[in-house]
Design a protein around this motif. Structure first.
Motif, PDB file in Angstrom:
ATOM      1  N   THR A  69       4.940  20.050  61.446  1.00  0.00           N
ATOM      2  CA  THR A  69       6.109  19.897  61.715  1.00  0.00           C
ATOM      3  C   THR A  69       7.412  20.637  60.991  1.00  0.00           C
ATOM      4  N   PRO A  70       8.046  21.174  61.875  1.00  0.00           N
ATOM      5  CA  PRO A  70       9.139  22.023  60.988  1.00  0.00           C
ATOM      6  C   PRO A  70      10.048  21.258  59.862  1.00  0.00           C
ATOM      7  N   HIS A 134       1.008  12.038  60.522  1.00  0.00           N
ATOM      8  CA  HIS A 134       1.949  10.848  60.312  1.00  0.00           C
ATOM      9  C   HIS A 134       2.404  10.213  61.499  1.00  0.00           C
ATOM     10  N   ARG A 135       2.225   8.999  61.523  1.00  0.00           N
ATOM     11  CA  ARG A 135       2.277   8.241  63.003  1.00  0.00           C
ATOM     12  C   ARG A 135       3.232   7.215  62.636  1.00  0.00           C
ATOM     13  N   SER A 141       5.388  11.212  66.294  1.00  0.00           N
ATOM     14  CA  SER A 141       4.484  11.624  64.995  1.00  0.00           C
ATOM     15  C   SER A 141       4.788  12.901  64.514  1.00  0.00           C
ATOM     16  N   MET A 142       4.366  13.155  63.481  1.00  0.00           N
ATOM     17  CA  MET A 142       4.667  14.658  62.771  1.00  0.00           C
ATOM     18  C   MET A 142       3.528  14.879  62.069  1.00  0.00           C
ATOM     19  N   VAL A 143       3.409  16.429  61.668  1.00  0.00           N
ATOM     20  CA  VAL A 143       2.292  16.463  60.622  1.00  0.00           C
ATOM     21  C   VAL A 143       3.106  17.167  59.409  1.00  0.00           C
ATOM     22  N   ILE A 284       6.736  15.173  67.429  1.00  0.00           N
ATOM     23  CA  ILE A 284       8.188  15.641  67.347  1.00  0.00           C
ATOM     24  C   ILE A 284       8.181  17.084  67.537  1.00  0.00           C
ATOM     25  N   GLY A 285       8.897  17.489  68.546  1.00  0.00           N
ATOM     26  CA  GLY A 285       8.840  19.104  68.897  1.00  0.00           C
ATOM     27  C   GLY A 285       8.006  19.280  70.239  1.00  0.00           C
TER      28      GLY A 285
END
Ligand code: MTE
Length: 315
Positions: A69-70, A134-135, A141-143, A284-285
């Motif tokens: 995720t940015p 990441h939840r 969620s994101m990474v 997200i995104g």
């Protein structure tokens, strides 16, 4: 988390405009009538921002379509109630927070308790860059490329007594530096807990950085917990105290809303939160929601920790 609606924040235009439609930076700046010097300066600035988005680290448990995720999203969309209850608040309100000098206390049921200056606390542990999923319980969620040390390393050095069964974590309490603590939105200081075997799991990290840099204040500087198979709110920020105990620790969200937040908080698509379905998540995104994975995709590594437990009761 408690009082925010589940609607994701407005999409940024960069998330919805295909890259192929952007003018190249130089073309755009030239079209805007900027001088060569200004173009060079602006290009350097953009390059620096792009650098900030270079994810570093070893992927852990990522799915084939997981992309980091940015940086902008990871560092501007946070819950950190010590700096306000809005998702945008921490990045603004925590700007002036000074996370140094910093002392971490380890005590309770250990043979080697102590108070450690942060650098001494980190000394002797291998600092690693690891990219984790990441939840959030709010179904997004994101990474995230974290930098940190294994929590197990720190605990082993403290030599837990045989009677130790749980680990309690506490955030700094300092209303002068953390203005959100002047309101009673949560019980302060923020606390979290893990069972000792969860805390000793090699995936559990104490993070000191993100995207290869020191943690920004809003992400929990200078030290926060990351447990990738649990909902993001277990990631207690700005930790000053780690205590080993034989009793299940009291946690901030469980105290504030026990029907909504249990002790375990494992990502589980089959057990819904009263206000948010846990079956799917919005990365997200991205537009389309994706299915949520048991233990956030880390089931092979962690499911055995919960063998025989009713995860509906132990949510
Ligand atoms: N830690 C403290 N001290 N105070 C908080 O309000 N919020 C939690 C958790 N840790 C919180 C905290 C919640 S609700 C979430 S979702 C995560 O931090 C979000 O952190 P991140 O998105 O920066 O990882």
């Amino acid at each position: 988390m408690l009082i925010r609606p589940s609607v994701p924040r407005d999409l940024r235009s960069s998330e919805i405009t295909p890259e192929s439609l952007y003018l190249s930076r130089r073309e755009w700046l030239a079209a805007a009538g900027l001088t060569v010097g200004a173009i060079a300066g602006a290009s350097a600035l953009l390059a620096k921002r792009a650098d900030a988005q270079q994810a570093v680290g070893t992927p852990f448990g990522l799915q084939p379509d997981d992309k980091p995720t940015p940086w902008m999203d990871v560092t501007s969309y946070n819950n950190f109630y010590e700096f306000g209850t809005g998702k945008d608040d921490p990045a603004v309100e925590a700007k002036g927070f000074k996370p140094r000098p910093w002392t971490v206390k380890i005590d309770g049921l250990v043979k080697k308790p102590g108070d450690f200056a942060l650098d001494d606390f980190l000394k002797g542990s291998k600092v690693e860059d690891r990219i984790y999923r990441h939840r959030c319980v709010e179904a997004w969620s994101m990474v995230i490329p974290w930098r940190g040390i294994m929590l197990a390393d720190v605990l082993k050095r403290a030599e837990p007594a045989p009677s130790a069964k749980f680990v309690e974590f506490t955030t700094l309490y300092d209303p002068a530096r953390m203005p959100g603590q002047r309101s009673s939105v949560l019980r302060w200081p923020y606390t979290e807990g893990l069972r000792l075997d969860e805390a000793m799991h090699p995936l559990a990290l104490l993070a000191t950085g993100v995207y290869g840099r020191d943690l920004p204040n809003q992400n929990g500087a200078p030290l926060r917990l990351v447990v990738p198979w649990k909902y993001g709110f277990k990631g207690i920020k700005s930790i000053v105290h780690i205590r080993l105990t034989d009793r299940m620790p009291v946690t901030a969200w469980n105290t504030s809303a026990p029907d909504e937040y249990g002790f375990y908080c494992n990502v589980n698509p089959t057990v819904d939160h009263p206000r948010w379905s846990q079956a799917k998540e919005r990365r997200i995104g991205e537009f389309l929601r994706r299915p949520t994975l048991m233990f956030n995709g880390y089931a092979d590594q962690v499911a055995s920790l919960y063998a025989g437990m009713d995860l509906r009761k132990n949510y």
